[in-house]
Design a protein around this motif. Structure first.
Motif, PDB file in Angstrom:
ATOM      1  N   THR A 199      -2.125  48.191  22.842  1.00 23.14           N
ATOM      2  CA  THR A 199      -1.318  48.321  24.059  1.00 23.14           C
ATOM      3  C   THR A 199      -1.119  46.929  24.654  1.00 23.14           C
ATOM      4  N   VAL A 200       0.055  46.723  25.273  1.00 22.16           N
ATOM      5  CA  VAL A 200       0.408  45.435  25.867  1.00 22.16           C
ATOM      6  C   VAL A 200       0.824  45.664  27.311  1.00 22.16           C
ATOM      7  N   GLY A 201       0.241  44.891  28.204  1.00 19.54           N
ATOM      8  CA  GLY A 201       0.602  44.955  29.618  1.00 19.54           C
ATOM      9  C   GLY A 201       0.865  43.556  30.152  1.00 19.54           C
ATOM     10  N   SER A 202       1.590  43.462  31.275  1.00 20.24           N
ATOM     11  CA  SER A 202       1.898  42.161  31.858  1.00 20.24           C
ATOM     12  C   SER A 202       1.988  42.285  33.372  1.00 20.24           C
ATOM     13  N   ASP A 203       1.479  41.239  34.064  1.00 22.33           N
ATOM     14  CA  ASP A 203       1.550  41.249  35.522  1.00 22.33           C
ATOM     15  C   ASP A 203       2.966  40.994  36.020  1.00 22.33           C
ATOM     16  N   LEU A 204       3.738  40.165  35.298  1.00 27.82           N
ATOM     17  CA  LEU A 204       5.086  39.808  35.754  1.00 27.82           C
ATOM     18  C   LEU A 204       6.176  40.475  34.942  1.00 27.82           C
ATOM     19  N   TYR A 205       5.896  40.795  33.687  1.00 25.19           N
ATOM     20  CA  TYR A 205       6.930  41.330  32.809  1.00 25.19           C
ATOM     21  C   TYR A 205       6.507  42.672  32.203  1.00 25.19           C
ATOM     22  N   PRO A 206       6.344  43.704  33.028  1.00 23.50           N
ATOM     23  CA  PRO A 206       6.012  45.016  32.479  1.00 23.50           C
ATOM     24  C   PRO A 206       7.210  45.621  31.742  1.00 23.50           C
ATOM     25  N   ALA A 207       6.922  46.538  30.839  1.00 21.77           N
ATOM     26  CA  ALA A 207       7.979  47.214  30.084  1.00 21.77           C
ATOM     27  C   ALA A 207       8.417  48.456  30.858  1.00 21.77           C
ATOM     28  N   ASP A 208       9.198  48.243  31.949  1.00 24.30           N
ATOM     29  CA  ASP A 208       9.604  49.361  32.810  1.00 24.30           C
ATOM     30  C   ASP A 208      11.108  49.448  32.972  1.00 24.30           C
ATOM     31  N   ASN A 209      11.864  48.777  32.078  1.00 23.83           N
ATOM     32  CA  ASN A 209      13.328  48.794  32.119  1.00 23.83           C
ATOM     33  C   ASN A 209      13.909  48.187  33.394  1.00 23.83           C
ATOM     34  N   ARG A 210      13.189  47.297  34.043  1.00 22.05           N
ATOM     35  CA  ARG A 210      13.671  46.607  35.233  1.00 22.05           C
ATOM     36  C   ARG A 210      13.668  45.100  34.968  1.00 22.05           C
ATOM     37  N   PHE A 221       0.127  38.182  29.732  1.00 18.82           N
ATOM     38  CA  PHE A 221       0.213  39.372  28.893  1.00 18.82           C
ATOM     39  C   PHE A 221      -1.190  39.707  28.387  1.00 18.82           C
ATOM     40  N   THR A 222      -1.568  40.971  28.461  1.00 20.57           N
ATOM     41  CA  THR A 222      -2.897  41.430  28.049  1.00 20.57           C
ATOM     42  C   THR A 222      -2.764  42.386  26.875  1.00 20.57           C
ATOM     43  N   PHE A 223      -3.542  42.121  25.804  1.00 18.78           N
ATOM     44  CA  PHE A 223      -3.525  42.942  24.596  1.00 18.78           C
ATOM     45  C   PHE A 223      -4.844  43.718  24.522  1.00 18.78           C
ATOM     46  N   THR A 224      -4.752  45.025  24.307  1.00 17.27           N
ATOM     47  CA  THR A 224      -5.938  45.885  24.288  1.00 17.27           C
ATOM     48  C   THR A 224      -5.907  46.782  23.056  1.00 17.27           C
ATOM     49  N   LEU A 255     -16.060  41.367  20.101  1.00 18.49           N
ATOM     50  CA  LEU A 255     -15.643  42.194  18.990  1.00 18.49           C
ATOM     51  C   LEU A 255     -15.203  43.561  19.507  1.00 18.49           C
ATOM     52  N   GLY A 256     -13.973  43.934  19.148  1.00 17.35           N
ATOM     53  CA  GLY A 256     -13.431  45.215  19.594  1.00 17.35           C
ATOM     54  C   GLY A 256     -12.815  45.177  20.974  1.00 17.35           C
ATOM     55  N   GLY A 257     -12.774  43.985  21.607  1.00 17.45           N
ATOM     56  CA  GLY A 257     -12.286  43.880  22.977  1.00 17.45           C
ATOM     57  C   GLY A 257     -10.832  43.439  23.063  1.00 17.45           C
ATOM     58  N   SER A 258     -10.416  43.082  24.271  1.00 21.79           N
ATOM     59  CA  SER A 258      -9.036  42.712  24.565  1.00 21.79           C
ATOM     60  C   SER A 258      -8.902  41.200  24.635  1.00 21.79           C
ATOM     61  N   ALA A 259      -7.681  40.732  24.860  1.00 18.83           N
ATOM     62  CA  ALA A 259      -7.390  39.308  25.012  1.00 18.83           C
ATOM     63  C   ALA A 259      -6.156  39.180  25.892  1.00 18.83           C
ATOM     64  N   SER A 260      -5.984  38.014  26.512  1.00 17.25           N
ATOM     65  CA  SER A 260      -4.804  37.779  27.342  1.00 17.25           C
ATOM     66  C   SER A 260      -4.302  36.366  27.125  1.00 17.25           C
ATOM     67  N   ARG A 271      14.047  40.937  26.212  1.00 23.21           N
ATOM     68  CA  ARG A 271      13.133  40.190  25.350  1.00 23.21           C
ATOM     69  C   ARG A 271      12.124  41.142  24.721  1.00 23.21           C
ATOM     70  N   ASP A 272      11.617  40.738  23.531  1.00 24.96           N
ATOM     71  CA  ASP A 272      10.603  41.519  22.825  1.00 24.96           C
ATOM     72  C   ASP A 272       9.430  40.620  22.460  1.00 24.96           C
ATOM     73  N   LEU A 273       8.228  41.092  22.755  1.00 27.69           N
ATOM     74  CA  LEU A 273       7.002  40.419  22.339  1.00 27.69           C
ATOM     75  C   LEU A 273       6.311  41.321  21.319  1.00 27.69           C
ATOM     76  N   TYR A 274       6.063  40.788  20.110  1.00 33.68           N
ATOM     77  CA  TYR A 274       5.457  41.567  19.029  1.00 33.68           C
ATOM     78  C   TYR A 274       3.960  41.245  18.959  1.00 33.68           C
ATOM     79  N   VAL A 275       3.134  42.293  18.869  1.00 35.06           N
ATOM     80  CA  VAL A 275       1.686  42.124  18.915  1.00 35.06           C
ATOM     81  C   VAL A 275       1.029  43.011  17.847  1.00 35.06           C
ATOM     82  N   TYR A 276       0.050  42.427  17.119  1.00 33.67           N
ATOM     83  CA  TYR A 276      -0.756  43.158  16.130  1.00 33.67           C
ATOM     84  C   TYR A 276      -2.232  43.001  16.474  1.00 33.67           C
ATOM     85  N   ALA A 277      -3.002  44.066  16.367  1.00 36.20           N
ATOM     86  CA  ALA A 277      -4.462  43.985  16.405  1.00 36.20           C
ATOM     87  C   ALA A 277      -4.952  43.701  14.983  1.00 36.20           C
ATOM     88  N   VAL A 278      -5.890  42.748  14.828  1.00 31.63           N
ATOM     89  CA  VAL A 278      -6.355  42.309  13.508  1.00 31.63           C
ATOM     90  C   VAL A 278      -7.871  42.497  13.431  1.00 31.63           C
TER      91      VAL A 278
END
Length: 356
Positions: A199-210, A221-224, A255-260, A271-278
């Protein structure tokens, strides 16, 4: 024979000994099934005292059995020695494919491939052909015959093996004798990637069509990871980027946690930001495409001028209000070119010009 040698050693006074081999030797006298000379020999492999003396004798298996007596021609009884040096200790031990331990791997290498090849270079001082003797997780087997300086290989099929199975291995070169054993780099297999996209979240650029932010405005941007029930929580890092190649990497906090990360979109518009968990073996989970909209310019995100309405007059503003109750609009004051406040409807003459 084993033990000390000296003037008192005789057939009837022998040091201790161990049996090398036992053979049935045909009789040579007339009347025997196959009279005449017969040749007999014993291979002493495994019964040589390296760095010391080795001695051998031939005796009847049962010296009390007169039928077992044989006469040997002393002039034709020889000890034939074939000089053979043990093979060297194997070198250049490696595993393919290979990857360095990840940040949260605890110093271990995790591999996610179906087939893994182990290698070692084998050499022999005599230049003899050899066979590699592999030991993998306690199981031992010979490889094919190779020449000196050859790079011996063995392919391991790890399909069907439980994930997180550790592998240790070693190899020795063998001709007539086995050389020293060398241990190869160990590894752990992990063939299951993350099952669900992060999951990807952002304080300034949420994916809410606005529309949000602006050109040159960075956002966090926070990756979980997104785990299924019972799934091993082994995400080590994330890959991300503005295309699906995702060339950038950020480690998870644990290990197993999130990153930002703090990122500035490359321009305005959609815009599109592509993210993979590895995971620890470098296997990528499903991709997440974080779709958002960047405003052009850097003016206010929303602005209400209250010029007779409650419309949002900012650039791309769409947060329009609705007047409720007994609201009304009354002209107020404006500022003229001399920065003097003038009441609406008040007409003044300045420098021969009329202003309203």
């Amino acid at each position: 024979m084993q033990g000390q040698y000296g003037p008192n050693v005789a057939f009837g006074n022998q040091p201790g000994h161990v049996a090398v081999n036992t053979q049935a030797i045909k009789g040579a006298r007339a009347g025997c099934a196959e009279p005449g000379d017969h040749h007999v020999g014993f291979d002493t492999a495994g019964h040589i005292t390296f760095g010391g003396y080795s001695s051998y004798f031939i005796a009847a298996a049962d010296e009390n059995n007169q039928a077992a007596w044989r006469k040997y021609d002393q002039n034709r009884t020889v000890l034939y020695i074939e000089d053979n040096t043990k093979p060297n200790k194997p070198t250049e031990l490696s595993v393919t494919p290979w990857r360095a331990p990840c940040k949260h791997c605890g110093g271990k290498t995790y591999l996610g491939d179906d087939l893994i090849t182990i290698r070692a270079r084998v050499t022999d001082p005599d230049g003899d052909q050899m066979r590699p003797y592999w030991t993998v997780n306690g199981g031992a087997y010979y490889g094919g015959v190779v020449g000196s300086w050859a790079l011996a290989t063995s392919k391991l099929d790890v399909r069907g093996k439980p994930d997180h199975t550790p592998y240790t291995w070693s190899v020795a070169a063998v001709d007539a004798h086995a050389g020293p054993t060398a241990a190869g780099p160990s590894f752990v297999i992990d063939r299951q990637a993350s099952r669900k996209a992060a999951t990807v979240g952002s304080d300034l650029y949420p994916a809410d069509n606005r529309w949000h932010g602006g050109v040159g405005a960075p956002g966090r941007f926070t990756f979980t990871p997104n785990y299924e029930d019972g799934e091993v929580r082994d995400v080590d890092h994330f890959r991300y980027g503005w295309d699906d190649g995702a060339p950038y990497k950020v480690d998870a906090t644990v290990l197993g946690g999130s990153a930002s990360v703090l990122l500035t979109p490359p321009g305005d518009g959609p815009r599109d930001l592509y993210v993979y968990a590895v995971d620890r073996a470098g296997r990528l989970g499903p991709v997440t495409r974080h779709h958002f909209y960047v405003r052009a310019g850097n003016g206010p995100l929303a602005q209400w001028s209250f010029e007779g309405n409650a419309r949002d007059s900012a650039f791309l503003g769409d947060r329009h209000g609705t007047l409720e109750g007994g609201t009304s609009y009354t002209p107020g004051f404006r500022r003229d070119q001399t920065e003097e406040l003038i009441a609406a409807g008040d007409e003044r003459q300045t420098a021969g010009r009329s202003r309203q």
